[in-house]
Design a protein around this motif. Structure first.
Motif, short mmCIF file in Angstrom:
data_model
loop_
_atom_site.label_atom_id
_atom_site.label_comp_id
_atom_site.label_asym_id
_atom_site.label_seq_id
_atom_site.Cartn_x
_atom_site.Cartn_y
_atom_site.Cartn_z
N ALA A 166 0.84 -1.21 0.00
CA ALA A 166 0.00 0.00 0.00
C ALA A 166 0.87 1.25 0.00
N LYS A 167 1.96 1.18 0.78
CA LYS A 167 2.88 2.32 0.85
C LYS A 167 3.60 2.49 -0.50
N TRP A 168 3.99 1.34 -1.08
CA TRP A 168 4.63 1.37 -2.41
C TRP A 168 3.73 2.11 -3.41
N TYR A 169 2.44 1.74 -3.38
CA TYR A 169 1.48 2.34 -4.32
C TYR A 169 1.42 3.86 -4.14
N THR A 170 1.30 4.29 -2.90
CA THR A 170 1.23 5.73 -2.63
C THR A 170 2.53 6.43 -3.02
N ASP A 171 3.65 5.80 -2.68
CA ASP A 171 4.95 6.40 -3.05
C ASP A 171 5.05 6.59 -4.55
N VAL A 172 4.67 5.56 -5.30
CA VAL A 172 4.80 5.61 -6.76
C VAL A 172 3.94 6.73 -7.34
N ILE A 173 2.67 6.80 -6.93
CA ILE A 173 1.81 7.82 -7.57
C ILE A 173 2.21 9.24 -7.18
N MET A 174 2.75 9.40 -5.97
CA MET A 174 3.16 10.75 -5.57
C MET A 174 4.52 11.12 -6.21
N ARG A 175 5.46 10.18 -6.20
CA ARG A 175 6.80 10.47 -6.72
C ARG A 175 6.81 10.67 -8.23
N THR A 176 5.87 10.04 -8.93
CA THR A 176 5.87 10.16 -10.38
C THR A 176 4.91 11.25 -10.85
N ASP A 177 4.38 12.01 -9.89
CA ASP A 177 3.61 13.19 -10.26
C ASP A 177 2.32 12.85 -11.01
N LEU A 178 1.66 11.78 -10.60
CA LEU A 178 0.41 11.40 -11.26
C LEU A 178 -0.77 12.19 -10.70
N VAL A 179 -0.80 12.35 -9.37
CA VAL A 179 -1.96 12.97 -8.73
C VAL A 179 -1.55 13.91 -7.61
N ASP A 180 -2.53 14.67 -7.14
CA ASP A 180 -2.36 15.40 -5.89
C ASP A 180 -3.70 15.37 -5.16
N TYR A 181 -3.65 15.57 -3.86
CA TYR A 181 -4.88 15.57 -3.07
C TYR A 181 -5.48 16.97 -3.07
N SER A 182 -6.80 17.06 -3.14
CA SER A 182 -7.45 18.37 -3.15
C SER A 182 -7.92 18.73 -1.73
N ASP A 183 -8.58 19.86 -1.60
CA ASP A 183 -9.06 20.29 -0.29
C ASP A 183 -10.27 19.50 0.20
N VAL A 184 -10.97 18.87 -0.72
CA VAL A 184 -12.12 18.07 -0.30
C VAL A 184 -11.68 16.61 -0.22
N THR B 34 -11.26 5.61 -14.53
CA THR B 34 -9.86 5.90 -14.22
C THR B 34 -9.26 4.86 -13.27
N ARG B 35 -10.11 4.00 -12.72
CA ARG B 35 -9.65 2.88 -11.92
C ARG B 35 -8.62 2.03 -12.68
N MET B 36 -8.81 1.98 -14.00
CA MET B 36 -7.89 1.18 -14.82
C MET B 36 -6.45 1.66 -14.68
N ILE B 37 -6.27 2.96 -14.38
CA ILE B 37 -4.90 3.47 -14.19
C ILE B 37 -4.29 2.84 -12.94
N GLY B 38 -5.12 2.66 -11.91
CA GLY B 38 -4.66 1.94 -10.71
C GLY B 38 -4.23 0.52 -11.08
N GLY B 39 -4.98 -0.10 -11.99
CA GLY B 39 -4.65 -1.45 -12.46
C GLY B 39 -3.30 -1.48 -13.18
N ASP C 297 9.70 -2.25 -8.05
CA ASP C 297 10.33 -1.48 -6.98
C ASP C 297 11.02 -0.20 -7.46
N ARG C 298 11.22 -0.10 -8.76
CA ARG C 298 11.81 1.13 -9.29
C ARG C 298 10.74 2.15 -9.67
N GLY C 299 9.47 1.75 -9.64
CA GLY C 299 8.40 2.70 -9.93
C GLY C 299 7.41 2.19 -10.95
N LEU C 300 6.93 3.10 -11.79
CA LEU C 300 5.94 2.76 -12.81
C LEU C 300 6.59 1.98 -13.95
#
Ligand code: ZN
Length: 480
Positions: free
Chosen positions: A20-38, A268-273, A281-284
């Motif tokens: 789970a941590k790997w998944y979060t690290d990858v999406i944040m480090r590769t600049d795929l998404v950001d969290y909004s205020d809501v 967009t769930r497919m992107i998670g897939g 371990d090196r990323g996407l």
């Protein structure tokens, strides 16, 4: 290990350590998404939106080729419309967002932000469909929907997500069923030939089917952590909605009849897939057909005379082949750039330095295998499409081998539990078909029926859990 490489590698938790941590690290480090205020609402940054645009492009052409046209329906649905179909509203009620005010004024009737568009589309179809000549009606909509989720994860479960929803109306049950399966097949073709993700297809159990559908069909993929991801569904809605919304047509025999309907969706769930099937371990690791950048061109020792020119020349030649390529002229070390492009999952990297130029070659690295090799500079651009096709094939084969290796067969409930909880993956087993038994299996193991596959196997005649007569084999797994 060089300092910079170490920094990069450490930035991503390994899959084995904490998936789970790997998944979060990858999406944040590769600049795929950001969290909004809501909470639960996510920003798709250009890199992930670029993947989505390519997904849309590939899918849309397949929808058009099967006779569908796009339309757009409103975001807001009156409460009365949603409530018309009881099973449907019960299914969505806990997660709809309400609009109660327009400006300062309280609305006479509350509106829901669409969680899906069956009801609003049906209310229109009732107006538009009059005669057998109006059938079949084959529409698709690209939009976002809102389902208020308690716990969310980028791409996999978010309160708003982007998707497409197909909605069709037909004269007969057979026509609707044919359409339902046709679109499931379109999805499967897309998953395997575009995303390089192998899927299992089949029917959902009554418990897992779409609220208001007669039959729901699904494609399911296995992620690296042994959990299943539902990648797309196709529903035969029968005449439920047609009866409630009075969608009637005058048939050739002069009689008024209700239409038969289907709906089908992917998101967009497919992107998670993509991330969880191909990533390492090196990323996407992006499948070439939906990689916003297919080839990264890296000038080595770019301050040396002629190097940058030669690299830019190569970039132009690659782009002329219709390949999405970028050149990295940033003021960073070569090692930093190697790691960065690897992490971002770009399928091919081309390195071109003074020595290469002197020898008339370029150095290439495949992201999927990390294989490094040289090719003559002359005619290189023309070779790349073939290499990208090889990367696609390699990814699909690897994913298929992983899935097959982690698909277990259970005859006893001990074997079943072992497959779900210890070995972690798909478990194929016989099932009696009873809801209570399905509920108990979920309570005991956390596994759900992913589908009753079209490709049935004979694994005995007794239900793996309760021991009653069982006529069907099911795929079970824990799921996202
Ligand atoms: Zn049973």
């Amino acid at each position: 290990m060089a300092k910079q490489q170490k920094e990069f590698v450490e930035a991503i938790t390994s899959q084995k350590e904490d998936f789970a941590k790997w998944y979060t690290d990858v999406i944040m480090r590769t600049d795929l998404v950001d969290y909004s205020d809501v909470k639960g609402f996510m920003v798709l940054k250009p890199y992930s939106y670029g993947i989505w645009e390519l997904i849309q492009h590939e899918m849309d052409s397949r929808f058009k080729a099967t006779g569908h046209k796009n339309a757009y329906f409103p975001l807001l649905i009156p409460e009365s419309l949603l409530k018309k179909e009881e099973e449907h509203v019960e299914g969505f009620a806990p997660e709809v967002a309400w609009v109660t005010h327009g400006g300062h004024e309280k609305l006479a009737e509350r509106l829901v932000v669409r969680p899906t568009s069956e009801t609003i589309i049906c209310s229109m179809y009732a107006k538009w469909i009059q005669s057998y000549r109006d059938l079949p009606l084959l529409l698709n909509q690209w939009c976002s929907v809102v389902r208020w989720e308690k716990s969310t994860r980028p791409f996999l479960r978010t309160s708003e997500f982007l998707w497409q929803e197909g909605h069709t109306a037909h004269a007969t049950y057979e026509d609707a069923q044919e359409e339902t399966i046709r679109m499931l097949n379109v999805y499967q073709d897309f998953a395997e030939n575009v995303l390089a993700i192998p899927v299992v297809t089949g029917q959902k159990s009554q418990k897992e089917k779409f609220a208001g559908a007669q039959h729901t069909y699904t494609m399911e993929a296995l992620m690296h952590d042994g959990k299943a991801l539902q990648m797309g569904t196709s529903h035969n809605l029968g005449q439920h909605f047609a009866k409630v919304f009075d969608i009637e047509y005058l048939d050739k025999d002069g009689k008024l009849k209700n239409v038969y309907q289907t709906s089908w969706g992917t998101s967009t769930r497919m992107i998670g897939g993509i991330i969880m099937v191909h990533g390492d371990d090196r990323g996407l690791v992006l499948p070439p057909k939906v990689a916003p950048i297919q080839v990264a061109v890296l000038p080595i020792a770019m301050h040396k005379e002629g190097v940058l020119d030669k690299n830019r020349e190569l970039l132009e030649a690659i782009r002329l082949q219709g390949i999405r390529a970028e050149i990295d002229e940033r003021d960073q070390s070569a090692g930093w750039k190697f790691n960065e492009w690897e992490m971002k999952g770009v399928p091919l990297r081309v390195e071109l330095g003074p020595k290469d130029i002197e020898n008339g070659v370029a150095t290439l690295v495949r992201r999927d295998t990390l294989e490094k090799f040289t090719l003559p500079l002359e005619g290189l651009a023309e070779e790349l499409q073939g290499l990208l096709d090889d990367v696609h094939k390699g990814l699909l084969e690897k994913a298929r081998a992983m899935r097959d290796e982690r698909t277990y067969t259970a005859v006893s409930f001990d074997e079943f539990t072992e497959g779900i909880s210890e070995k972690k993956g798909f478990v194929k087993a016989m099932w009696c078909g009873e809801r209570s038994c399905e509920d108990e299996i979920k309570e005991k193991t956390g596994a759900t029926i992913r589908c009753l596959p079209f490709a049935q196997e004979e694994l005995g005649s007794k239900c793996v859990h309760c021991g009653k007569e069982a006529g069907k084999m099911a795929y079970f797994a824990k799921a996202y």
